[in-house]
Design a protein around this motif. Structure first.
Motif, PDB file in Angstrom:
ATOM      1  N   THR A 110       0.853  -1.177  -0.072  1.00  0.00           N
ATOM      2  CA  THR A 110       0.005   0.140   0.006  1.00  0.00           C
ATOM      3  C   THR A 110       0.760   1.188  -0.124  1.00  0.00           C
ATOM      4  O   THR A 110       0.723   2.129  -0.864  1.00  0.00           O
ATOM      5  N   HIS A 276     -12.966   2.106  -2.079  1.00  0.00           N
ATOM      6  CA  HIS A 276     -11.755   1.126  -2.497  1.00  0.00           C
ATOM      7  C   HIS A 276     -11.859  -0.293  -1.839  1.00  0.00           C
ATOM      8  O   HIS A 276     -11.132  -1.224  -2.226  1.00  0.00           O
ATOM      9  N   PHE A 278     -10.113  -1.283   0.646  1.00  0.00           N
ATOM     10  CA  PHE A 278      -8.994  -1.939   1.360  1.00  0.00           C
ATOM     11  C   PHE A 278      -8.338  -2.992   0.515  1.00  0.00           C
ATOM     12  O   PHE A 278      -8.425  -3.139  -0.641  1.00  0.00           O
ATOM     13  N   CYS A 304       2.731  -7.937   1.940  1.00  0.00           N
ATOM     14  CA  CYS A 304       3.798  -7.672   1.318  1.00  0.00           C
ATOM     15  C   CYS A 304       5.197  -7.867   2.281  1.00  0.00           C
ATOM     16  O   CYS A 304       6.185  -7.846   1.975  1.00  0.00           O
ATOM     17  N   SER A 374      -2.919 -13.897   5.273  1.00  0.00           N
ATOM     18  CA  SER A 374      -1.775 -14.365   4.491  1.00  0.00           C
ATOM     19  C   SER A 374      -1.393 -15.741   4.409  1.00  0.00           C
ATOM     20  O   SER A 374      -1.747 -16.166   5.685  1.00  0.00           O
ATOM     21  N   VAL A 456     -13.915  -5.008   7.949  1.00  0.00           N
ATOM     22  CA  VAL A 456     -12.569  -4.813   7.682  1.00  0.00           C
ATOM     23  C   VAL A 456     -11.787  -5.997   7.733  1.00  0.00           C
ATOM     24  O   VAL A 456     -10.605  -5.808   7.138  1.00  0.00           O
ATOM     25  N   ASP A 459     -10.426 -11.255   5.721  1.00  0.00           N
ATOM     26  CA  ASP A 459     -10.104 -12.544   5.589  1.00  0.00           C
ATOM     27  C   ASP A 459     -10.932 -13.481   6.468  1.00  0.00           C
ATOM     28  O   ASP A 459     -11.432 -14.631   5.853  1.00  0.00           O
TER      29      ASP A 459
END
Ligand SMILES: O=c1ccn([C@@H]2O[C@H](COP(=O)(O)OP(=O)(O)O[C@H]3O[C@H](CO)[C@@H](O)[C@H](O)[C@H]3O)[C@@H](O)[C@H]2O)c(=O)[nH]1
Ligand SMILES: [Mn+2]
Length: 543
Positions: A110, A276, A278, A304, A374, A456, A459
């Motif tokens: 980001t 958007h 997130f 990342c 992740s 938010v 996942d």
């Protein structure tokens, strides 16, 4: 014990229920349950015999608190009921490359100021160097900052990967994150792939020189980008999509035509007037863009800062995904999040041990662990929902107006189109169209398909909805951490992260998708529903 067979009839994985642990847990649960009943009995008798209205007034809140805490306790017992541990045998996977399915890797970043490009590039390179046929691997980087720094750094990463990937494969390097490898962190260097030590040392020196070049190029990109960062608005820009191709042409690696995974840079369109969503929004754009480029049936999602520490994770995940006994219901294989940035004391429990050591193995014995943001290999089909019964107009209503994308949704086995070849202009144009803000308008993206927007904690919510539809998941915890990331190490960052998670989770509890009510009404088992219901403890985040 449960096992599944590979074509050679040997099991690809085995799962073992930890019976002794389950027995102790169940006994302890019974003991606690008895005490809770005794306490509630005592409280109710106190209320029925209360002498004055004021004492009644004070007893009711106490009873309410005890009931809430007892419900949370009851939910927690579901995690302890049937812990399962799994072992994989990647060596038993079919040897022919053709038998392994392609994988798209999604890396999200980001902000190049908060997420150092050097760290992000190491994650990207480690993913490109996974122990998997390079022609079957494609890495897509989503840059929500739309930064020139990330794009230039990726070009340097691609140049370095051209020598790093073959070096790792040739010498069986175990640590494939270049920064970790060259900083001397790796525990093992690999077995040398049967090559002589001298040959290895010569190659290592060459690669190290390239590594230094790579480091300088990224530092230069950061320096050059500093001026543009000040004038560029990351919240208001058009999409940029680029397939990163070789652009140097002066070294032996290009002439030797070493295969390297495809690398694609994606900065979706951002406008202040359009939400958007997130990370979930970024992942859905990647699903669409990769959908018309490579359309791999499996997707690995990485934050990342989470590099691939064990290159065999892809093959380990395939031990489950390719098992015909479980694959038709299996949505994703989740690896634990492990961190390299924590000290031994870890006073804020950044490792999240209760989650990754107790709760996820417990859920694995029921319907599978929660999607954890992740380090998971997910089946594309699970994110698209049931498309077989939909005709073209219905598909367009759900997936949007791109004819190309729709044609790929219909043919989930059409993949790897232009690996290594020139990228057709019209394909790139279509990819830009798919990355526009307006593309999702009046479609089902984020509501019924792709990663979900309702919370938010995308996942958790995406995994929950998959489990509700009857999909299962698997928890894979090899002794060598598959992925290593960084976790907050100070109180402020820990509090910000935890309050975001807990408020996001509590948001779900208060919505129409409240796990205890919605889960029960769907195809979810009682124990799995209780595990999700444990999220009631998000109420701790209330002031
Ligand atoms: O608008 C956004 C916001 C975040 N991200 C990326 O999402 C990842 C996770 O975001 P971060 O701010 O690091 O959140 P964490 O709290 O560290 O992330 C944890 O919690 C998130 C859910 O809240 C999960 O998505 C993550 O995988 C999980 O590691 C990072 O790679 C970000 O670059 C985006 O791509 N776009
Ligand atoms: Mn993070």
């Amino acid at each position: 014990m449960n096992s599944a067979s590979s074509p050679s009839s040997l099991p690809l994985h085995i799962s073992t229920v930890h019976t002794s642990r389950a027995t102790i847990n169940r006994f302890q649960s019974l003991l606690h349950l008895t005490s809770i009943f005794a306490l509630l009995y005592y409280r109710l008798s106190e209320i029925t015999t209360a002498a004055t209205p004021s004492s009644l007034f004070s007893l009711f809140p106490i009873l309410a608190a005890e009931l809430i805490l007892s419900t949370i306790w009851l939910c927690y017992q579901a995690f302890l009921w049937r812990p399962v541990f799994r072992t994989t045998f990647p060596d038993r996977l079919p040897r022919e490359e053709a038998a392994l399915p392609p994988i798209d890797v999604f890396v999200c970043t980001t902000d190049p100021e908060k997420e150092p490009p050097w760290e992000v590039m190491n994650t990207v390179v480690s993913a490109m160097a996974l122990d998997y046929p390079p022609g079957k691997l494609s890495v897509y980087v989503s840059d929500d900052g739309g930064s020139i720094v990330t794009l230039s750094s990726l070009k340097a990463a691609r140049r370095f990967a051209r020598c790093w990937v073959p070096f790792c494969q040739r010498f069986g390097i175990e640590c494939r994150c270049p920064r970790a490898y060259f900083s001397g962190r790796p525990e093992k260097e690999g077995d040398g792939g049967g090559k002589s030590l001298e040959c290895f040392e010569v190659e290592k020196m060459k690669v190290e020189a390239k590594y230094e070049e790579f480091k300088c190029s990224v530092a230069k990109a950061v320096e050059n980008g500093a001026a543009t960062i000040a004038t560029f608005n990351p919240r208001d820009h058009s999409p940029t999509i680029e397939v990163i191709q070789d652009d140097s042409g002066d070294d032996e690696y290009e002439t030797s035509r070493v295969k390297c995974p495809l690398l694609v840079y994606v900065a979706r369109e951002k406008r202040p007037s359009s939400p958007h969503h997130f990370k979930a929004g970024a992942l859905n754009v990647l699903l669409r863009v990769s959908g018309i480029m490579t359309n791999s049936p499996y997707v690995l999602v990485l934050d990342c800062d989470m590099y691939c520490n064990d290159p065999t994770s892809a093959k380990q995940a395939m031990c489950f995904h390719l098992d015909p006994e479980i694959s038709h219901k299996l949505a994703f294989v989740q690896f634990p999040q492990k961190f390299h940035s924590l000290s031994e004391n870890d006073i804020y429990d950044g490792q999240m041990r209760t989650l990754f050591v107790v709760r996820w193995p417990g859920m694995d014995g029921v319907q599978g662990p929660i999607l954890s943001g992740s380090g998971f290999y997910i089946k594309r089909e699970a994110l698209y929902g049931n498309v077989s019964k939909k005709d073209i107009p219905q598909l367009k209503q759900c997936f949007g107006d791109s004819n190309d994308f729709i044609s790929f949704v219909k043919q989930s086995n059409r993949h790897n189109l232009f690996h290594g070849a020139e990228v057709p202009i019209d394909l790139l144009e279509e990819a830009h169209f798919l990355a526009q803000c307006s593309y999702e308008r009046e479609t089902s993206w984020g509501k019924e398909i792709g990663f979900r927007y309702e919370s938010v904690v995308e996942d958790y919510f995406t995994g929950f909805m998959l489990h509700c539809k009857g999909w299962t998941s698997v928890y894979c915890t090899p002794s060598t951490p598959a992925f290593l990331g960084s976790s907050p190490t100070n109180l402020n960052d820990t509090l910000v992260q935890n309050s975001r998670w807990n408020s996001g989770l509590f948001e779900v509890v208060l919505s129409k998708f409240s796990p205890l009510i919605y889960g029960m009404s769907q195809k979810m088992s009682l124990l799995q529903t209780l595990c999700y219901g444990y999220r009631l403890h998000g109420s701790w985040s209330l002031p």
